[in-house]
Design a protein around this motif. Sequence first.
Motif, short mmCIF file in Angstrom:
data_model
loop_
_atom_site.label_atom_id
_atom_site.label_comp_id
_atom_site.label_asym_id
_atom_site.label_seq_id
_atom_site.Cartn_x
_atom_site.Cartn_y
_atom_site.Cartn_z
N MET A 93 99.95 29.26 18.09
CA MET A 93 101.21 29.94 17.73
C MET A 93 102.21 28.86 17.33
SD MET A 93 102.76 33.15 17.95
CE MET A 93 101.57 33.95 18.97
N LYS A 94 102.80 29.03 16.18
CA LYS A 94 103.84 28.07 15.77
C LYS A 94 105.18 28.77 15.79
CE LYS A 94 102.73 28.79 10.92
NZ LYS A 94 102.33 28.22 9.67
N ARG A 95 106.22 27.99 15.92
CA ARG A 95 107.59 28.49 15.91
C ARG A 95 108.26 27.99 14.63
NH1 ARG A 95 106.33 26.19 20.37
NH2 ARG A 95 107.60 24.37 19.97
N LEU A 96 108.87 28.90 13.90
CA LEU A 96 109.56 28.55 12.67
C LEU A 96 111.03 28.91 12.79
CD1 LEU A 96 107.06 30.05 10.05
CD2 LEU A 96 107.16 27.70 10.90
N ALA B 117 101.22 39.81 8.94
CA ALA B 117 101.24 38.41 8.49
C ALA B 117 101.26 37.44 9.67
CB ALA B 117 102.46 38.16 7.60
N GLY B 118 101.28 37.98 10.90
CA GLY B 118 101.23 37.12 12.08
C GLY B 118 102.55 36.87 12.76
N VAL B 119 103.62 37.51 12.30
CA VAL B 119 104.93 37.33 12.92
C VAL B 119 105.00 38.23 14.15
CG1 VAL B 119 107.43 37.52 12.61
CG2 VAL B 119 105.99 36.80 10.68
N SER B 120 105.05 37.61 15.34
CA SER B 120 105.07 38.40 16.57
C SER B 120 106.47 38.49 17.17
CB SER B 120 104.11 37.82 17.60
OG SER B 120 104.48 36.50 17.94
N GLU B 121 107.30 37.56 16.85
CA GLU B 121 108.70 37.59 17.29
C GLU B 121 109.55 37.14 16.12
OE1 GLU B 121 109.77 35.58 20.90
OE2 GLU B 121 107.86 36.09 21.84
N TYR B 122 110.69 37.79 15.95
CA TYR B 122 111.58 37.43 14.85
C TYR B 122 113.00 37.76 15.31
CZ TYR B 122 112.96 37.07 9.85
OH TYR B 122 113.51 36.71 8.65
N SER B 123 113.79 36.73 15.50
CA SER B 123 115.19 36.91 15.91
C SER B 123 116.09 36.28 14.87
CB SER B 123 115.46 36.21 17.25
OG SER B 123 114.70 36.76 18.28
N PHE C 270 114.61 32.76 13.77
CA PHE C 270 113.53 32.16 14.54
C PHE C 270 112.35 33.12 14.55
CE2 PHE C 270 111.24 32.12 18.57
CZ PHE C 270 110.77 30.83 18.59
N GLN C 271 111.15 32.58 14.33
CA GLN C 271 109.94 33.39 14.34
C GLN C 271 108.84 32.69 15.12
OE1 GLN C 271 108.66 33.68 10.29
NE2 GLN C 271 110.34 35.01 9.69
N LYS C 272 108.04 33.48 15.80
CA LYS C 272 106.77 33.00 16.31
C LYS C 272 105.70 33.56 15.39
CE LYS C 272 107.57 32.33 21.22
NZ LYS C 272 107.18 32.78 22.58
N VAL C 273 104.82 32.69 14.94
CA VAL C 273 103.83 33.09 13.94
C VAL C 273 102.45 32.59 14.34
CG1 VAL C 273 103.22 32.93 11.50
CG2 VAL C 273 105.61 32.91 12.16
N SER C 274 101.47 33.48 14.29
CA SER C 274 100.09 33.07 14.46
C SER C 274 99.48 32.93 13.07
CB SER C 274 99.32 34.08 15.29
OG SER C 274 99.31 35.33 14.66
N ASP D 89 98.44 30.81 9.52
CA ASP D 89 99.02 29.79 8.65
C ASP D 89 100.31 30.22 7.97
OD1 ASP D 89 96.91 28.04 9.15
OD2 ASP D 89 95.68 28.95 7.57
N GLY D 90 100.60 31.52 7.94
CA GLY D 90 101.74 32.00 7.16
C GLY D 90 102.96 32.29 8.00
N GLY D 91 103.77 33.16 7.48
CA GLY D 91 105.01 33.59 8.09
C GLY D 91 105.75 34.43 7.07
N SER D 92 106.91 34.88 7.41
CA SER D 92 107.66 35.74 6.49
C SER D 92 108.00 35.02 5.19
CB SER D 92 108.94 36.25 7.16
OG SER D 92 109.84 35.18 7.37
N GLN D 93 108.13 33.72 5.24
CA GLN D 93 108.49 32.95 4.06
C GLN D 93 107.37 32.90 3.02
OE1 GLN D 93 111.86 31.62 3.97
NE2 GLN D 93 111.81 33.10 5.64
N ASP D 94 106.17 33.33 3.42
CA ASP D 94 105.02 33.30 2.52
C ASP D 94 104.71 34.64 1.88
OD1 ASP D 94 104.44 30.54 3.08
OD2 ASP D 94 103.65 31.20 5.01
#
Length: 104
Positions: free
Chosen positions: A1-4, A36-42, A55-59, A61-66
Motif C-alpha cells: 500500500m502506498k500513500r500519495l 483503481a485501488g484507492v482505499s482511502e481518500y481525504s 491524501f490517498q492510500k492506494v494498492s 501501481d495506480g491512483g486517481s491521478q492515473d
Amino acid sequence: MKRLAFKMKLNPGQIKAYTERHNQLWPELKKLLKDAGVSEYSIFFDQETNTLFAFQKVSGDGGSQDLSDHPIVQKWWAFMADIMETHPDNSPVSKPLSEVFFME
C-alpha cells in the motif's frame, strides 16, 4: 500500500460549493476510484491560501491521478472546473507532494 499526497488550488469563496459537490460524489466515480485501488481518500482545506491538500492510500501501481483518460473522470473535471484552478482540458492543477515523515 502506498500513500500519495498532492495539492490543488480552490478559487476564492468556493469551499461551500466544493464541499457540497464532494458530499454528493457520484457512485460511478467512487466505484472507479475503488476499482483503481484507492482505499482511502481525504481532502483538507487551508482557508488562508485556498489550497486543497489531498491524501490517498492506494494498492497497486495506480491512483486517481492515473485515470485522466476515463470519461467519468473527465466529466467530473468539467463539473468542478468553475470552482478551482484547472488546465485547459479541465484537469485540476495538481502538484504531487513528497513524504518527509511517516509514523506508524
